[in-house]
Design a protein around this motif. Sequence first.
Motif, short mmCIF file in Angstrom:
data_model
loop_
_atom_site.label_atom_id
_atom_site.label_comp_id
_atom_site.label_asym_id
_atom_site.label_seq_id
_atom_site.Cartn_x
_atom_site.Cartn_y
_atom_site.Cartn_z
N GLY A 59 0.81 -1.21 0.00
CA GLY A 59 0.00 0.00 0.00
C GLY A 59 0.84 1.26 0.00
O GLY A 59 2.05 1.24 -0.28
N THR A 60 0.22 2.38 0.36
CA THR A 60 0.87 3.68 0.28
C THR A 60 1.87 3.91 1.41
O THR A 60 2.69 4.82 1.31
CB THR A 60 -0.19 4.78 0.28
N SER A 61 1.78 3.12 2.49
CA SER A 61 2.77 3.17 3.57
C SER A 61 2.52 1.98 4.48
O SER A 61 1.49 1.30 4.36
CB SER A 61 2.64 4.49 4.36
N PRO A 62 3.43 1.72 5.44
CA PRO A 62 3.18 0.64 6.39
C PRO A 62 1.93 0.85 7.24
O PRO A 62 1.43 -0.10 7.85
CB PRO A 62 4.44 0.63 7.25
N ASN A 63 1.43 2.09 7.29
CA ASN A 63 0.22 2.38 8.07
C ASN A 63 -1.07 2.25 7.27
O ASN A 63 -2.15 2.50 7.82
CB ASN A 63 0.31 3.79 8.66
N ASN A 64 -0.94 1.89 6.01
CA ASN A 64 -2.13 1.72 5.16
C ASN A 64 -2.89 0.47 5.63
O ASN A 64 -2.37 -0.64 5.62
CB ASN A 64 -1.69 1.58 3.71
N GLU A 65 -4.15 0.66 6.04
CA GLU A 65 -4.93 -0.42 6.65
C GLU A 65 -6.29 -0.57 5.97
O GLU A 65 -6.92 0.40 5.56
CB GLU A 65 -5.14 -0.15 8.14
N VAL A 66 -6.73 -1.83 5.86
CA VAL A 66 -8.06 -2.15 5.35
C VAL A 66 -8.88 -2.74 6.50
O VAL A 66 -8.42 -3.66 7.19
CB VAL A 66 -8.00 -3.15 4.19
N ASP A 67 -10.08 -2.19 6.72
CA ASP A 67 -10.96 -2.64 7.80
C ASP A 67 -12.25 -3.21 7.22
O ASP A 67 -12.78 -2.70 6.22
CB ASP A 67 -11.29 -1.48 8.73
N TYR A 68 -12.76 -4.24 7.90
CA TYR A 68 -14.02 -4.87 7.50
C TYR A 68 -14.99 -4.82 8.68
O TYR A 68 -14.62 -5.13 9.81
CB TYR A 68 -13.79 -6.32 7.08
N ASP A 69 -16.22 -4.44 8.40
CA ASP A 69 -17.25 -4.32 9.43
C ASP A 69 -18.53 -4.98 8.91
O ASP A 69 -19.19 -4.44 8.02
CB ASP A 69 -17.48 -2.84 9.75
N LEU A 70 -18.86 -6.16 9.45
CA LEU A 70 -20.08 -6.85 9.05
C LEU A 70 -21.27 -6.20 9.73
O LEU A 70 -21.24 -5.94 10.94
CB LEU A 70 -20.02 -8.33 9.42
N LYS A 71 -22.33 -5.94 8.97
CA LYS A 71 -23.50 -5.25 9.50
C LYS A 71 -24.61 -6.22 9.89
O LYS A 71 -25.16 -6.14 10.99
CB LYS A 71 -24.02 -4.26 8.45
N TYR A 72 -24.99 -7.09 8.97
CA TYR A 72 -26.05 -8.06 9.24
C TYR A 72 -25.96 -9.20 8.23
O TYR A 72 -25.25 -9.12 7.22
CB TYR A 72 -27.44 -7.41 9.17
N PHE A 73 -26.69 -10.27 8.51
CA PHE A 73 -26.80 -11.38 7.57
C PHE A 73 -28.13 -12.10 7.80
O PHE A 73 -28.72 -12.01 8.89
CB PHE A 73 -25.63 -12.37 7.72
N GLY A 74 -28.60 -12.75 6.79
CA GLY A 74 -29.85 -13.51 6.89
C GLY A 74 -29.77 -14.79 6.11
O GLY A 74 -28.93 -14.95 5.22
N THR A 75 -30.65 -15.73 6.45
CA THR A 75 -30.70 -17.01 5.74
C THR A 75 -32.14 -17.42 5.53
O THR A 75 -33.02 -17.11 6.34
CB THR A 75 -29.97 -18.12 6.53
N LEU A 76 -32.37 -18.12 4.44
CA LEU A 76 -33.66 -18.75 4.13
C LEU A 76 -33.34 -20.19 3.78
O LEU A 76 -32.76 -20.46 2.73
CB LEU A 76 -34.34 -18.03 2.97
N THR A 77 -33.70 -21.12 4.67
CA THR A 77 -33.21 -22.49 4.55
C THR A 77 -34.31 -23.53 4.68
O THR A 77 -35.36 -23.27 5.30
CB THR A 77 -32.15 -22.80 5.62
N ALA A 78 -34.05 -24.71 4.12
CA ALA A 78 -34.85 -25.90 4.35
C ALA A 78 -34.16 -26.73 5.42
O ALA A 78 -32.93 -26.75 5.51
CB ALA A 78 -35.00 -26.69 3.06
N ARG A 79 -34.97 -27.43 6.25
CA ARG A 79 -34.41 -28.29 7.30
C ARG A 79 -34.86 -29.73 7.08
O ARG A 79 -36.01 -30.00 6.72
CB ARG A 79 -34.87 -27.84 8.69
N PHE A 80 -33.94 -30.66 7.34
CA PHE A 80 -34.22 -32.09 7.23
C PHE A 80 -33.73 -32.73 8.51
O PHE A 80 -32.51 -32.76 8.77
CB PHE A 80 -33.51 -32.67 6.00
N GLY A 81 -34.66 -33.21 9.36
CA GLY A 81 -34.26 -33.68 10.67
C GLY A 81 -34.75 -35.07 11.00
O GLY A 81 -35.66 -35.61 10.35
N TYR A 82 -34.15 -35.65 12.05
CA TYR A 82 -34.53 -36.97 12.54
C TYR A 82 -34.57 -36.91 14.06
O TYR A 82 -33.68 -36.32 14.70
CB TYR A 82 -33.51 -38.03 12.09
N LEU A 83 -35.61 -37.54 14.65
CA LEU A 83 -35.76 -37.52 16.10
C LEU A 83 -34.78 -38.50 16.75
O LEU A 83 -34.91 -39.71 16.63
CB LEU A 83 -37.19 -37.88 16.48
N LEU A 84 -33.79 -37.96 17.45
CA LEU A 84 -32.86 -38.78 18.21
C LEU A 84 -33.56 -39.37 19.42
O LEU A 84 -33.25 -40.49 19.85
CB LEU A 84 -31.67 -37.93 18.64
#
Length: 236
Positions: free
Chosen positions: A108-133
């Motif tokens: 980068g432009t100097s040793p102090n050049n930094e990249v930051d990542y900030d996750l805001k939110y996430f979502g899922t829409l899923t199918a479930r396949f289960g078995y009764l233990l």
Amino acid sequence: MRKSTLITALVSICPIVTTPPVLAASPASWTGCYAGINAGYVWSKISGTNLADGIYVFQDNDIGSATATGGALGGQLGCDYQLDNWVLGGRAAMDWTNAQGSHAFRDGTSPNNEVDYDLKYFGTLTARFGYLLREDTLGYLSGGFAWGRTEHTDSDPTPGGGWPPYTGSGELDRTGWTLGLGVEHRFQPNLTLFLAYDYVDFGEKNAYIDYDDGTSWRYEFDQNMSILSLGLNYRF
């Protein structure tokens, strides 16, 4: 005398004969819908490439990678259908997260050049396949669609070469796929507790970072994410 004794004996056993047997309570069915809350921990691997469109000599340069980590909090809605010991269903979930990470901008432009990542939110829409233990414990696999938003920031307070300090940022909305597994336990007729692990792959996507000098640079970011969550559901 014998007659009265016989009548007394018959009267004494009548409650035993006429009282119906007490039946064992049937186990609650998993068929139905539910809503709940969850909390968990997120770790997300993010790597970037500078796509400078041939303007700069470091076009297509690998700028580095980091793992963003942090907590998550959200809710879920879903429905299940039980068929013998099998349970099929679907679920939608939405979580807000404070997962963050950073790394030095490689070359980068100097040793102090930094990249930051900030996750805001996430979502899922899923199918479930289960078995009764057990009658009250469900093991399951899940899979489906995922989305999320991450903010990317590039900054350098001492760039050198006559350049002034700068900061640039841009938010990127992502879509991808998810796979997971979990176990859910019913501890009250309408309450269940679950523990789950989910993997999300957002793949590679281009994004622009807008800088405070009015310029915009194009990058490519590759991102995947793991989520470990504990949740509570109320079943209707």
